[in-house]
Design an enzyme around this catalytic site. Structure first.
Site, PDB file in Angstrom:
ATOM      1  N   GLU A 151     174.518  85.928  43.027  1.00 35.14           N
ATOM      2  CA  GLU A 151     174.448  85.154  41.789  1.00 35.14           C
ATOM      3  C   GLU A 151     173.281  85.573  40.893  1.00 35.14           C
ATOM      4  O   GLU A 151     172.355  84.817  40.632  1.00 35.14           O
ATOM      5  CB  GLU A 151     174.377  83.653  42.098  1.00 35.14           C
ATOM      6  CG  GLU A 151     175.593  83.130  42.836  1.00 35.14           C
ATOM      7  CD  GLU A 151     175.528  81.648  43.138  1.00 35.14           C
ATOM      8  OE1 GLU A 151     176.588  81.016  43.278  1.00 35.14           O
ATOM      9  OE2 GLU A 151     174.396  81.109  43.238  1.00 35.14           O
ATOM     10  N   GLU A 314     183.077  81.879  46.400  1.00 34.25           N
ATOM     11  CA  GLU A 314     182.773  80.532  46.871  1.00 34.25           C
ATOM     12  C   GLU A 314     183.708  79.554  46.160  1.00 34.25           C
ATOM     13  O   GLU A 314     183.598  79.365  44.952  1.00 34.25           O
ATOM     14  CB  GLU A 314     181.311  80.151  46.576  1.00 34.25           C
ATOM     15  CG  GLU A 314     180.283  81.039  47.252  1.00 34.25           C
ATOM     16  CD  GLU A 314     178.851  80.637  46.909  1.00 34.25           C
ATOM     17  OE1 GLU A 314     178.658  79.530  46.356  1.00 34.25           O
ATOM     18  OE2 GLU A 314     177.932  81.438  47.180  1.00 34.25           O
TER      19      GLU A 314
END
Length: 700
Positions: A151, A314
């Site tokens: 991320e 995710e």
């Protein structure tokens, strides 16, 4: 067209952290995953302290055993590089790797993403761990690919360490060459900001009234993006050299990062982390009929523009929470399945749930996974099992399909980043994109999000009958010419207020508003006002042709609505322009508020405000936009429609019910629900939080 995930069958999996659990649990965990039809796990993205417990001493034994166990059970593995969480020995010994606040105060060890991309020492240490991992794991039969870092720019997307200021200067030297050119681009003649030595130049710092130079602020964001991509390249170069048989991706879509360029230059495809309940906790409580978790589809549309077929690294499976900040509620029964199909409907060909079992320690011990702490059966496990069975059955029929839309919402990185600092256009953006996407959703009209950038040409735009480019304050002559050619060929484009008055440095042009869009739209602006304080939005009424409309539709079109955020007062310059709406209040009552210019076979529209739901609804009617299933399927507003088509042209129509209550649909032709195998015609239902995927029969 961006780089896509290539796979023969849909892949379902879960994020797993073997370092968090007693090794005695691994075998049973992997057995249960396979029983639930999971095929892949993601591991190791936060395990640097395990791999390198002290500088130069490496230990891969724990993950060797975990990989071997996963392989015994037929699970494939995505290996993460652990550079998002440098270990304590590293940040203590080399404090220069830490990121800093705008005041130069360093962030400390104890969380994650506390490093800066510019530190040469940090890049060296990252290269060391990635190279050691690549050499050690390159031949393990379970590993199929790598996730780079984790991320990028999540939690923080600004960098003010001393190394960042130095790197910014070097970036500026490459971009401008001389201080004279920098001073010209930044307009430093204003407020006596002129630079006479490169040592005087920094990233934005705290200044009086928090008003840094706006051109400097725009370049800062461009630098952060380039620097992030350069940092990723350190790792991708190593992995491509040592493990060329593995694919590379990263998970993201965060601020100050050109994810398109990152993917084009460094990755094989892009990945995303999807948590639809974020869209509910940040929702305006005063909004009527909000999209809530359905609004997450707007994010997925942005991901699809980077990689048409992508991975969800995710997927939300439970409530999310950090011990002192984030508080996501528990998904209701059926929502985990709904959100999985939401991701698939928008282009995901691989989905991994976050996470297998909820952590019992740390900041994320309330970020729940499929399994609870107790590891006993629960409804999320049961729901994930159903999802696994369905997706295994659908198999190869799902993957490789492209999302189909005739409408696109246009944007670009420069205007996105410029609008963060400059609130004149920036404050309009969220309202306009939200209003357009919401009304298109409720009308069951699929839409793409498209970033205009190098490589996006006329062929890309011609895929769409209609594009919305709400507030491109920065509009180059090249982009204006591209849009003119698109319109001449039959396309329709809609602009909003604050269009076209800046160049690529963010400087205002000495030409009539809306700059290079003026000729295309056939107008200029004779006046304008920001809506603020005691200045209220003027009311607007649609005018112009109403041919073919019923009496009720004519009356509805004539109803008044507020022109929000900003009001441009339009003057018509060309006879091909028609006035489509006019102001009815304020000192500019009777002046045009919306115009349409016929250019070639297409149309260029200009609306002198931010877009509200009311004006978008009227524009959809005026433009004749319809759902692609309008002639054979009636859908209620609570159901999202998405269409994915394979190479042979066969369309699968995803119907996603975001309501807790049953949704009623009517099908005029015989269709098959490919999930259940049921054939439908006439009246049918979709359960609360339910999904149908409809395929028209061969005889339809």
């Amino acid at each position: 067209m961006g780089k896509s995930l290539k796979t023969d069958r849909f892949t379902l999996g879960v994020c797993y952290y073997p370092e968090h659990w007693d090794e005695a649990l691994w075998e049973e965990d992997f057995q249960r995953m396979k029983a639930m039809r999971f095929d892949i796990i993601r591991i190791a993205e936060f395990a640097w302290a395990i791999f390198e417990p002290e500088e130069g001493r490496y230990d891969f034994s724990l993950f060797d055993r975990a990989l071997d166990a996963a392989h015994r059970h037929g699970l494939k593995v995505i290996m993460g590089t652990p550079t998002a969480t440098p270990p304590a020995w590293l940040t203590t010994k080399y404090p220069e790797v830490l990121n800093a606040t705008i005041d130069g105060l360093p962030y400390h060890h104890g969380a994650r993403r506390h490093y800066n991309y510019s530190s040469t020492k940090y890049r060296e240490l990252c290269a060391n761990i990635v190279r050691r991992m690549a050499v050690h794991f390159k031949d393990h039969p379970a590993i199929v690919g790598w996730q780079i870092d984790n991320e990028f720019n999540c939690q923080i997307d600004t960098y003010y360490a001393e190394a960042d200021h130095l790197a910014f200067r070097e970036w500026l030297k490459r971009k401008y060459g001389t201080l004279d050119k920098l001073n010209q681009a930044w307009g430093t003649v204003f407020w006596s900001q002129t630079y006479t030595d490169w040592e005087q130049v920094h990233l934005t710092r705290r200044v009086v009234s928090n008003t840094p130079n706006p051109h400097q602020a725009l370049d800062e964001k461009r630098f952060i993006s380039d620097n992030t991509i350069d940092f990723a390249k350190v790792q991708t170069d190593i992995l491509r050299d040592i493990a060329p048989h593995h694919w590379l991706t990263t998970n993201g879509l965060f601020g100050h990062l050109d994810s398109h360029r990152l993917t084009d230059e460094q990755l094989d495809f892009f990945s995303y982390d999807t948590y639809p309940l974020f869209a509910t906790i940040f929702n305006d409580p005063n909004e009527e009929e909000p999209l809530l978790d359905r609004k997450w589809s707007l994010n997925l549309s942005a991901v699809r523009d980077v990689s048409p077929n992508f991975c969800v690294m995710e997927q939300q499976s439970g409530p999310g929470g950090w011990t002192n900040s984030i508080e996501l509620p528990t998904p209701e029964p059926g929502q985990m399945r709904l959100w999985t199909y939401q991701s698939i409907a928008h282009g995901a060909d691989m989905v991994l749930f976050f996470r297998w079992r909820t952590a019992t320690v740390g900041t994320e011990m309330y970020w729940h996974g499929i399994n609870d702490y107790h590891n006993q059966p629960n409804r999320r496990v049961a729901e994930a099992t159903i999802i696994g069975e369905e997706l295994q059955r659908l198999g190869e029929g799902l993957v490789g399909r492209r999302y189909v839309a005739e409408v696109a919402l246009l944007d670009d990185y420069d205007n996105e980043w410029d609008g963060e600092h400059d609130t004149y256009p920036g404050a309009l953006r969220g309202a306009s994109y939200g209003a357009w996407y919401k009304q298109l959703q409720y009308r069951h009209i699929p839409a793409d999000r498209v970033k205009l950038r190098t490589g996006v040409g006329l062929d890309e735009l011609r895929k769409y009958k209609f594009v919305v480019y709400p507030h491109p304050a920065i509009l180059t002559e090249e982009t204006a010419m591209l849009l003119k050619e698109y319109v001449k060929g039959g396309g329709k484009v809609v602009f909003g207020a604050r269009t076209g008055y800046k160049d690529e440095t963010g400087r205002c042009r000495m030409m009539p508003f809306p700059g290079y869009a003026a000729e295309l739209c056939g107008i200029h602006l004779e006046d304008f006002t920001r809506i603020a304080g005691t200045v209220k939005p003027a009311l607007v009424r649609m005018v112009g042709e109403a041919a073919g409309l019923t009496a009720g539709a004519v009356a509805e079109a004539a109803s008044e609505f507020p022109a929000i955020k900003f009001n441009d007062i339009i003057a018509v310059d060309q006879p091909s322009v028609t006035v489509e709406a006019e102001y009815t209040t304020a000192y500019y009552a009777g002046k045009p508020a919306m115009t349409c210019n016929r250019v070639g076979a297409g149309e260029a529209w200009y609306y002198g405000a931010a877009f509200s739901e009311a004006v978008v609804d009227k524009l959809i009617n005026r433009l004749g936009l319809q759902s692609p299933v309008a002639d054979w399927c009636e859908l209620p507003r609570q159901v999202e429609l998405a269409v994915r088509v394979d190479d042979a042209g066969e369309a699968w129509h995803f119907l996603l019910n975001y309501g807790a209550n049953e949704a009623y649909i009517r099908v005029a032709e015989e269709v098959e629900d490919v999930i259940s195998g049921e054939w439908l015609t006439g009246d049918a239902t979709i359960p609360g939080y339910g999904v149908r995927i409809l395929r028209k029969s061969d005889k339809s």
